[in-house]
Design a protein around this motif. Structure first.
Motif, PDB file in Angstrom:
ATOM      1  N   ALA A  72     -28.648  59.952  82.948  1.00 58.50           N
ATOM      2  CA  ALA A  72     -29.971  59.550  83.451  1.00 58.50           C
ATOM      3  C   ALA A  72     -31.011  59.659  82.336  1.00 58.50           C
ATOM      4  CB  ALA A  72     -30.368  60.417  84.642  1.00 58.50           C
ATOM      5  N   TYR A  73     -30.969  60.774  81.607  1.00 57.46           N
ATOM      6  CA  TYR A  73     -31.890  60.976  80.488  1.00 57.46           C
ATOM      7  C   TYR A  73     -31.727  59.859  79.457  1.00 57.46           C
ATOM      8  CZ  TYR A  73     -34.173  63.229  76.512  1.00 57.46           C
ATOM      9  OH  TYR A  73     -34.985  63.500  75.442  1.00 57.46           O
ATOM     10  N   GLN A  74     -30.487  59.562  79.120  1.00 53.72           N
ATOM     11  CA  GLN A  74     -30.231  58.527  78.123  1.00 53.72           C
ATOM     12  C   GLN A  74     -30.659  57.148  78.624  1.00 53.72           C
ATOM     13  OE1 GLN A  74     -29.299  59.479  75.005  1.00 53.72           O
ATOM     14  NE2 GLN A  74     -29.969  57.395  74.564  1.00 53.72           N
ATOM     15  N   MET A  75     -30.483  56.892  79.910  1.00 54.52           N
ATOM     16  CA  MET A  75     -30.914  55.612  80.462  1.00 54.52           C
ATOM     17  C   MET A  75     -32.422  55.445  80.301  1.00 54.52           C
ATOM     18  SD  MET A  75     -30.435  53.944  84.247  1.00 54.52           S
ATOM     19  CE  MET A  75     -28.768  53.374  83.950  1.00 54.52           C
ATOM     20  N   ARG A  96     -32.802  71.252  87.153  1.00 53.31           N
ATOM     21  CA  ARG A  96     -32.825  72.531  87.873  1.00 53.31           C
ATOM     22  C   ARG A  96     -31.610  72.647  88.791  1.00 53.31           C
ATOM     23  NH1 ARG A  96     -35.571  74.331  92.973  1.00 53.31           N
ATOM     24  NH2 ARG A  96     -35.300  76.562  92.904  1.00 53.31           N
ATOM     25  N   VAL A  97     -31.342  71.595  89.546  1.00 51.12           N
ATOM     26  CA  VAL A  97     -30.242  71.606  90.511  1.00 51.12           C
ATOM     27  C   VAL A  97     -28.892  71.747  89.810  1.00 51.12           C
ATOM     28  CG1 VAL A  97     -29.018  70.191  92.217  1.00 51.12           C
ATOM     29  CG2 VAL A  97     -31.511  70.306  92.248  1.00 51.12           C
ATOM     30  N   HIS A  98     -28.754  71.077  88.672  1.00 53.40           N
ATOM     31  CA  HIS A  98     -27.457  71.023  87.989  1.00 53.40           C
ATOM     32  C   HIS A  98     -27.363  71.938  86.767  1.00 53.40           C
ATOM     33  CE1 HIS A  98     -26.139  67.853  90.637  1.00 53.40           C
ATOM     34  NE2 HIS A  98     -27.269  67.209  90.411  1.00 53.40           N
ATOM     35  N   GLY A  99     -28.337  72.839  86.607  1.00 55.67           N
ATOM     36  CA  GLY A  99     -28.260  73.853  85.564  1.00 55.67           C
ATOM     37  C   GLY A  99     -28.295  73.316  84.138  1.00 55.67           C
ATOM     38  N   GLN A 100     -29.154  72.350  83.890  1.00 57.42           N
ATOM     39  CA  GLN A 100     -29.264  71.747  82.555  1.00 57.42           C
ATOM     40  C   GLN A 100     -30.609  72.123  81.938  1.00 57.42           C
ATOM     41  OE1 GLN A 100     -26.834  69.861  81.137  1.00 57.42           O
ATOM     42  NE2 GLN A 100     -25.528  70.139  82.925  1.00 57.42           N
ATOM     43  N   SER A 101     -30.768  73.390  81.551  1.00 55.65           N
ATOM     44  CA  SER A 101     -32.081  73.866  81.109  1.00 55.65           C
ATOM     45  C   SER A 101     -32.549  73.208  79.815  1.00 55.65           C
ATOM     46  CB  SER A 101     -32.092  75.389  80.974  1.00 55.65           C
ATOM     47  OG  SER A 101     -31.205  75.811  79.967  1.00 55.65           O
ATOM     48  N   ASP A 102     -31.654  72.966  78.871  1.00 57.38           N
ATOM     49  CA  ASP A 102     -32.073  72.331  77.613  1.00 57.38           C
ATOM     50  C   ASP A 102     -32.584  70.923  77.857  1.00 57.38           C
ATOM     51  OD1 ASP A 102     -31.442  74.584  76.153  1.00 57.38           O
ATOM     52  OD2 ASP A 102     -29.440  73.871  75.599  1.00 57.38           O
ATOM     53  N   LEU A 103     -31.880  70.195  78.684  1.00 58.18           N
ATOM     54  CA  LEU A 103     -32.301  68.835  79.012  1.00 58.18           C
ATOM     55  C   LEU A 103     -33.578  68.854  79.852  1.00 58.18           C
ATOM     56  CD1 LEU A 103     -31.349  66.004  78.403  1.00 58.18           C
ATOM     57  CD2 LEU A 103     -30.080  66.032  80.542  1.00 58.18           C
ATOM     58  N   GLU A 110     -41.181  65.161  77.392  1.00 56.73           N
ATOM     59  CA  GLU A 110     -41.442  63.724  77.571  1.00 56.73           C
ATOM     60  C   GLU A 110     -42.534  63.510  78.617  1.00 56.73           C
ATOM     61  OE1 GLU A 110     -40.224  61.187  75.903  1.00 56.73           O
ATOM     62  OE2 GLU A 110     -38.545  62.109  74.846  1.00 56.73           O
ATOM     63  N   LEU A 111     -42.468  64.270  79.694  1.00 60.80           N
ATOM     64  CA  LEU A 111     -43.452  64.169  80.765  1.00 60.80           C
ATOM     65  C   LEU A 111     -44.843  64.539  80.266  1.00 60.80           C
ATOM     66  CD1 LEU A 111     -44.084  63.742  83.784  1.00 60.80           C
ATOM     67  CD2 LEU A 111     -43.492  66.143  84.125  1.00 60.80           C
ATOM     68  N   ARG A 112     -44.920  65.603  79.463  1.00 59.55           N
ATOM     69  CA  ARG A 112     -46.216  66.062  78.933  1.00 59.55           C
ATOM     70  C   ARG A 112     -46.884  65.007  78.073  1.00 59.55           C
ATOM     71  NH1 ARG A 112     -44.775  71.268  76.076  1.00 59.55           N
ATOM     72  NH2 ARG A 112     -46.229  70.337  74.633  1.00 59.55           N
TER      73      ARG A 112
END
Length: 172
Positions: A72-75, A96-103, A110-112
């Motif tokens: 999703a990030y890459q898309m 958060r749901v899938h435990g991907q803290s670095d991503l 990106e949001l900021r």
């Protein structure tokens, strides 16, 4: 019909209805199809429609719901159109749901760049860090949020009282 079936948990019925159509889908119909695919985990390809941000949003939602957060990030990074804040918030929540803290941290950065930090975004990324036990990052973020004067907005809800039994039609 397709969108209605999709959002009410009848994704397979929505896709059957789409398959029975005798005409090419328009952009709205295709959003309904992508929503159905997102909810059911199915992927459809090449319907000769130039995708817009809503189409990408459906695809990103589908990937996020099924734990494919990196995809999703890459898309989002590869999209030919500029991503909006909704897409990055979707990825952050999925991290958060899938435990991907670095991503999740990357998505927050990106949001900021698109919008100022608000309380909901700060809480989401703080929870991403907390679930990964990245307590230094939690503390750093909270200090930054306090330094930026981001305040938590009070939540509210509205409760409608049921109409009194025995009311006369037209008079309440």
């Amino acid at each position: 019909m397709i969108v209605g079936l999709s959002v009410h948990g009848q994704s397979l019925d929505a896709l059957r209805l789409f398959d029975s159509m005798k005409v090419e889908p328009d952009h709205i119909t295709f959003v309904g199809v992508l929503t159905a695919c997102s909810r059911s985990g199915l992927v459809y390809e090449d319907y000769k429609i130039v995708p817009g941000v809503k189409h990408y949003g459906c695809m990103i939602d589908m990937l996020c719901r099924h734990g494919k957060v990196h995809e999703a990030y890459q898309m989002i990074k590869d999209m030919p159109i500029k991503a909006n804040s909704v897409l990055w918030k979707m990825v952050m929540a999925a991290c958060r749901v899938h435990g991907q803290s670095d991503l999740g941290s990357k998505a927050f950065c990106e949001l900021r760049q698109l919008v100022p930090i608000d309380d909901g975004d700060a809480i989401t990324v703080s929870n991403v860090y907390a679930e990964a036990e990245r307590w230094d990052d939690v503390e750093h973020l909270r200090r930054k949020v306090i330094g930026c004067n981001v305040s938590k907005h009070a939540a509210w809800s509205q409760v409608h009282e049921p109409l009194a039994l025995g009311f006369v039609a037209g008079r309440l």
